[in-house]
Scaffold this motif. Sequence first.
Motif, PDB file in Angstrom:
ATOM      1  N   ILE A  17       4.970  -4.447   4.802  1.00  0.00           N
ATOM      2  CA  ILE A  17       4.421  -5.424   3.857  1.00  0.00           C
ATOM      3  C   ILE A  17       5.316  -6.650   3.782  1.00  0.00           C
ATOM      4  O   ILE A  17       4.843  -7.799   3.838  1.00  0.00           O
ATOM      5  N   GLU A  18       6.610  -6.435   3.670  1.00  0.00           N
ATOM      6  CA  GLU A  18       7.551  -7.561   3.610  1.00  0.00           C
ATOM      7  C   GLU A  18       7.479  -8.403   4.880  1.00  0.00           C
ATOM      8  O   GLU A  18       7.506  -9.640   4.824  1.00  0.00           O
ATOM      9  N   ALA A  19       7.360  -7.730   6.023  1.00  0.00           N
ATOM     10  CA  ALA A  19       7.269  -8.447   7.289  1.00  0.00           C
ATOM     11  C   ALA A  19       6.005  -9.287   7.366  1.00  0.00           C
ATOM     12  O   ALA A  19       6.028 -10.440   7.812  1.00  0.00           O
ATOM     13  N   ILE A  20       4.887  -8.725   6.941  1.00  0.00           N
ATOM     14  CA  ILE A  20       3.615  -9.458   6.949  1.00  0.00           C
ATOM     15  C   ILE A  20       3.691 -10.663   6.015  1.00  0.00           C
ATOM     16  O   ILE A  20       3.224 -11.767   6.348  1.00  0.00           O
ATOM     17  N   GLN A  21       4.312 -10.473   4.865  1.00  0.00           N
ATOM     18  CA  GLN A  21       4.412 -11.559   3.893  1.00  0.00           C
ATOM     19  C   GLN A  21       5.274 -12.713   4.389  1.00  0.00           C
ATOM     20  O   GLN A  21       5.067 -13.868   3.993  1.00  0.00           O
ATOM     21  N   HIS A  22       6.238 -12.426   5.254  1.00  0.00           N
ATOM     22  CA  HIS A  22       7.149 -13.464   5.738  1.00  0.00           C
ATOM     23  C   HIS A  22       6.758 -14.028   7.103  1.00  0.00           C
ATOM     24  O   HIS A  22       7.342 -15.027   7.542  1.00  0.00           O
ATOM     25  N   ALA A  23       5.796 -13.409   7.762  1.00  0.00           N
ATOM     26  CA  ALA A  23       5.401 -13.857   9.102  1.00  0.00           C
ATOM     27  C   ALA A  23       4.361 -14.973   9.012  1.00  0.00           C
ATOM     28  O   ALA A  23       3.379 -14.864   8.271  1.00  0.00           O
ATOM     29  N   ASP A  24       4.576 -16.037   9.757  1.00  0.00           N
ATOM     30  CA  ASP A  24       3.602 -17.122   9.803  1.00  0.00           C
ATOM     31  C   ASP A  24       2.320 -16.628  10.470  1.00  0.00           C
ATOM     32  O   ASP A  24       2.362 -15.973  11.508  1.00  0.00           O
ATOM     33  N   GLY A  25       1.199 -16.930   9.851  1.00  0.00           N
ATOM     34  CA  GLY A  25      -0.088 -16.576  10.437  1.00  0.00           C
ATOM     35  C   GLY A  25      -0.543 -15.164  10.150  1.00  0.00           C
ATOM     36  O   GLY A  25      -1.515 -14.695  10.748  1.00  0.00           O
ATOM     37  N   ALA A  26       0.142 -14.455   9.231  1.00  0.00           N
ATOM     38  CA  ALA A  26      -0.232 -13.077   8.901  1.00  0.00           C
ATOM     39  C   ALA A  26      -0.705 -12.978   7.456  1.00  0.00           C
ATOM     40  O   ALA A  26      -0.176 -13.644   6.564  1.00  0.00           O
ATOM     41  N   LYS A  27      -1.695 -12.104   7.242  1.00  0.00           N
ATOM     42  CA  LYS A  27      -2.192 -11.876   5.888  1.00  0.00           C
ATOM     43  C   LYS A  27      -2.497 -10.389   5.711  1.00  0.00           C
ATOM     44  O   LYS A  27      -3.162  -9.786   6.558  1.00  0.00           O
ATOM     45  N   LEU A  28      -2.004  -9.806   4.631  1.00  0.00           N
ATOM     46  CA  LEU A  28      -2.312  -8.413   4.300  1.00  0.00           C
ATOM     47  C   LEU A  28      -3.614  -8.385   3.508  1.00  0.00           C
ATOM     48  O   LEU A  28      -3.708  -8.970   2.427  1.00  0.00           O
ATOM     49  N   VAL A  29      -4.624  -7.698   4.053  1.00  0.00           N
ATOM     50  CA  VAL A  29      -5.929  -7.693   3.391  1.00  0.00           C
ATOM     51  C   VAL A  29      -6.301  -6.327   2.817  1.00  0.00           C
ATOM     52  O   VAL A  29      -7.189  -6.238   1.959  1.00  0.00           O
ATOM     53  N   ALA A  30      -5.630  -5.241   3.258  1.00  0.00           N
ATOM     54  CA  ALA A  30      -5.996  -3.918   2.758  1.00  0.00           C
ATOM     55  C   ALA A  30      -4.877  -2.920   3.021  1.00  0.00           C
ATOM     56  O   ALA A  30      -4.109  -3.062   3.981  1.00  0.00           O
ATOM     57  N   VAL A  31      -4.791  -1.911   2.143  1.00  0.00           N
ATOM     58  CA  VAL A  31      -3.882  -0.782   2.354  1.00  0.00           C
ATOM     59  C   VAL A  31      -4.649   0.504   2.068  1.00  0.00           C
ATOM     60  O   VAL A  31      -5.609   0.520   1.286  1.00  0.00           O
ATOM     61  N   CYS A  32      -4.178   1.587   2.707  1.00  0.00           N
ATOM     62  CA  CYS A  32      -4.890   2.864   2.602  1.00  0.00           C
ATOM     63  C   CYS A  32      -3.890   4.017   2.517  1.00  0.00           C
ATOM     64  O   CYS A  32      -2.900   4.049   3.265  1.00  0.00           O
ATOM     65  N   ASP A  33      -4.164   4.948   1.612  1.00  0.00           N
ATOM     66  CA  ASP A  33      -3.378   6.174   1.515  1.00  0.00           C
ATOM     67  C   ASP A  33      -4.235   7.213   0.798  1.00  0.00           C
ATOM     68  O   ASP A  33      -4.974   6.873  -0.138  1.00  0.00           O
ATOM     69  N   THR A  34      -4.127   8.455   1.231  1.00  0.00           N
ATOM     70  CA  THR A  34      -4.914   9.519   0.581  1.00  0.00           C
ATOM     71  C   THR A  34      -4.413   9.801  -0.823  1.00  0.00           C
ATOM     72  O   THR A  34      -5.141  10.389  -1.629  1.00  0.00           O
ATOM     73  N   ASN A  35      -3.194   9.384  -1.128  1.00  0.00           N
ATOM     74  CA  ASN A  35      -2.630   9.529  -2.470  1.00  0.00           C
ATOM     75  C   ASN A  35      -2.889   8.245  -3.246  1.00  0.00           C
ATOM     76  O   ASN A  35      -2.234   7.229  -3.042  1.00  0.00           O
ATOM     77  N   ALA A  36      -3.840   8.285  -4.153  1.00  0.00           N
ATOM     78  CA  ALA A  36      -4.248   7.082  -4.877  1.00  0.00           C
ATOM     79  C   ALA A  36      -3.117   6.487  -5.717  1.00  0.00           C
ATOM     80  O   ALA A  36      -3.071   5.270  -5.929  1.00  0.00           O
ATOM     81  N   GLN A  37      -2.194   7.330  -6.180  1.00  0.00           N
ATOM     82  CA  GLN A  37      -1.087   6.820  -6.998  1.00  0.00           C
ATOM     83  C   GLN A  37      -0.205   5.854  -6.214  1.00  0.00           C
ATOM     84  O   GLN A  37       0.358   4.920  -6.789  1.00  0.00           O
ATOM     85  N   ARG A  38      -0.087   6.071  -4.917  1.00  0.00           N
ATOM     86  CA  ARG A  38       0.732   5.186  -4.102  1.00  0.00           C
ATOM     87  C   ARG A  38       0.130   3.786  -3.986  1.00  0.00           C
ATOM     88  O   ARG A  38       0.815   2.837  -3.620  1.00  0.00           O
ATOM     89  N   LEU A  39      -1.144   3.677  -4.281  1.00  0.00           N
ATOM     90  CA  LEU A  39      -1.835   2.390  -4.130  1.00  0.00           C
ATOM     91  C   LEU A  39      -1.747   1.522  -5.371  1.00  0.00           C
ATOM     92  O   LEU A  39      -1.999   0.313  -5.297  1.00  0.00           O
ATOM     93  N   GLU A  40      -1.374   2.118  -6.493  1.00  0.00           N
ATOM     94  CA  GLU A  40      -1.458   1.406  -7.770  1.00  0.00           C
ATOM     95  C   GLU A  40      -0.645   0.115  -7.796  1.00  0.00           C
ATOM     96  O   GLU A  40      -1.078  -0.890  -8.365  1.00  0.00           O
ATOM     97  N   GLU A  41       0.539   0.110  -7.170  1.00  0.00           N
ATOM     98  CA  GLU A  41       1.385  -1.080  -7.235  1.00  0.00           C
ATOM     99  C   GLU A  41       0.823  -2.250  -6.424  1.00  0.00           C
ATOM    100  O   GLU A  41       1.324  -3.374  -6.534  1.00  0.00           O
ATOM    101  N   TYR A  42      -0.203  -1.991  -5.606  1.00  0.00           N
ATOM    102  CA  TYR A  42      -0.788  -3.057  -4.790  1.00  0.00           C
ATOM    103  C   TYR A  42      -2.098  -3.588  -5.372  1.00  0.00           C
ATOM    104  O   TYR A  42      -2.768  -4.407  -4.748  1.00  0.00           O
ATOM    105  N   GLU A  43      -2.420  -3.130  -6.567  1.00  0.00           N
ATOM    106  CA  GLU A  43      -3.619  -3.608  -7.269  1.00  0.00           C
ATOM    107  C   GLU A  43      -3.521  -5.118  -7.455  1.00  0.00           C
ATOM    108  O   GLU A  43      -2.524  -5.654  -7.930  1.00  0.00           O
ATOM    109  N   GLY A  44      -4.556  -5.824  -7.046  1.00  0.00           N
ATOM    110  CA  GLY A  44      -4.588  -7.273  -7.182  1.00  0.00           C
ATOM    111  C   GLY A  44      -3.957  -8.024  -6.022  1.00  0.00           C
ATOM    112  O   GLY A  44      -4.095  -9.248  -5.922  1.00  0.00           O
ATOM    113  N   ILE A  45      -3.268  -7.299  -5.136  1.00  0.00           N
ATOM    114  CA  ILE A  45      -2.638  -7.938  -3.969  1.00  0.00           C
ATOM    115  C   ILE A  45      -3.586  -7.928  -2.773  1.00  0.00           C
ATOM    116  O   ILE A  45      -3.688  -8.903  -2.026  1.00  0.00           O
ATOM    117  N   CYS A  46      -4.268  -6.785  -2.586  1.00  0.00           N
ATOM    118  CA  CYS A  46      -5.197  -6.644  -1.477  1.00  0.00           C
ATOM    119  C   CYS A  46      -6.177  -5.528  -1.813  1.00  0.00           C
ATOM    120  O   CYS A  46      -6.091  -4.918  -2.879  1.00  0.00           O
TER     121      CYS A  46
END
Length: 342
Positions: A17-46
Amino acid sequence: MVNFAIVGMGHIAKKHIEAIQHADGAKLVAVCDTNAQRLEEYEGICSLYTDLEKMLDEQTDIDVVNICVPSGLHMRLAKIVAEKGKHIILEKPMALTVSDSEEINKIAAENGVKLSVVHPNRFRPAIRVLRDLMDRNLFGKLSHANATVRWNRNQAYYDQADWRGTKEFDGGVLMNQAIHNLDLLLWFMGPVKSVQAMASTRFRDIETEDVAVGVVEFESGALGVIEAATTIYPENLEESLAIFGETGTVKISGRNANFIETLNVLDISEEEKNKLIEEVKVDPFGKPGHQWIIEDMIQAVQTNTEPIVSGQEGLAPVKLIEAFLESAETGKKVFIKQLSAV
């Protein structure tokens, strides 16, 4: 803009994620994990998903999927991603077996998708200096090399998740810790012809090895010594790579192989040598390796070229490790090409 998605939101995903955020021409559009709790901190980001296929079907703007799940799941998920026509960045190791690694390469080729394996240490300043010197053929004929990983991974590390230290999902010190060092060894020394090795589980309550030692013969005729351990008390001691040639000697070391400890090359002046050593000291890590990998994939997509660390490059250390472990199990020399003991 190249759109990225990540599957598997464990520890390593944060580097992506940090690499994508700092790379020119890159955009994070989605994340996936079978554990829904791991996704909570990315709410509103993608966009957030708990099902990979659903993400690929609904999020049609995805160009590249970064696979960051346990290693034993790489082949199954790579197949799903490739068949949806998405390019792949695959965390190390490429897979836990040669057959799975070859299948991933085959699937990617059949579906016309680009495949990059995460070996970010190739981009560290000390390694880039050595690559340049090797490309200039300043070491002459090579006699031998030494690859060493002396680290600590205590029982608490393996107890963090039930897949750690398993043969099915994780692998041992060779696949999980030393593989970056072995990738560098192969990158500089070329293909291995044969392996004679020993491995053991000395301290940790795991299925896989926590210490391994062996010798290799490269196809060039040069020799190599490999030592890898997670048994070092009480913390990481060193990671090093030493290469010896007719007209040059180099040792890159430190806890993470990021300093030039020794550099003696016939055709390099003391002034140039000291300048190279000092420049690395000032910035031993340089731009993060994961960012290099992301930016390289962006270029590969935009110019329709192969990534620097391709699937074939990712296959090479897996071949070496599989032969290494076969030799340790049988007590016999194993030849890489046929992977059979004699």
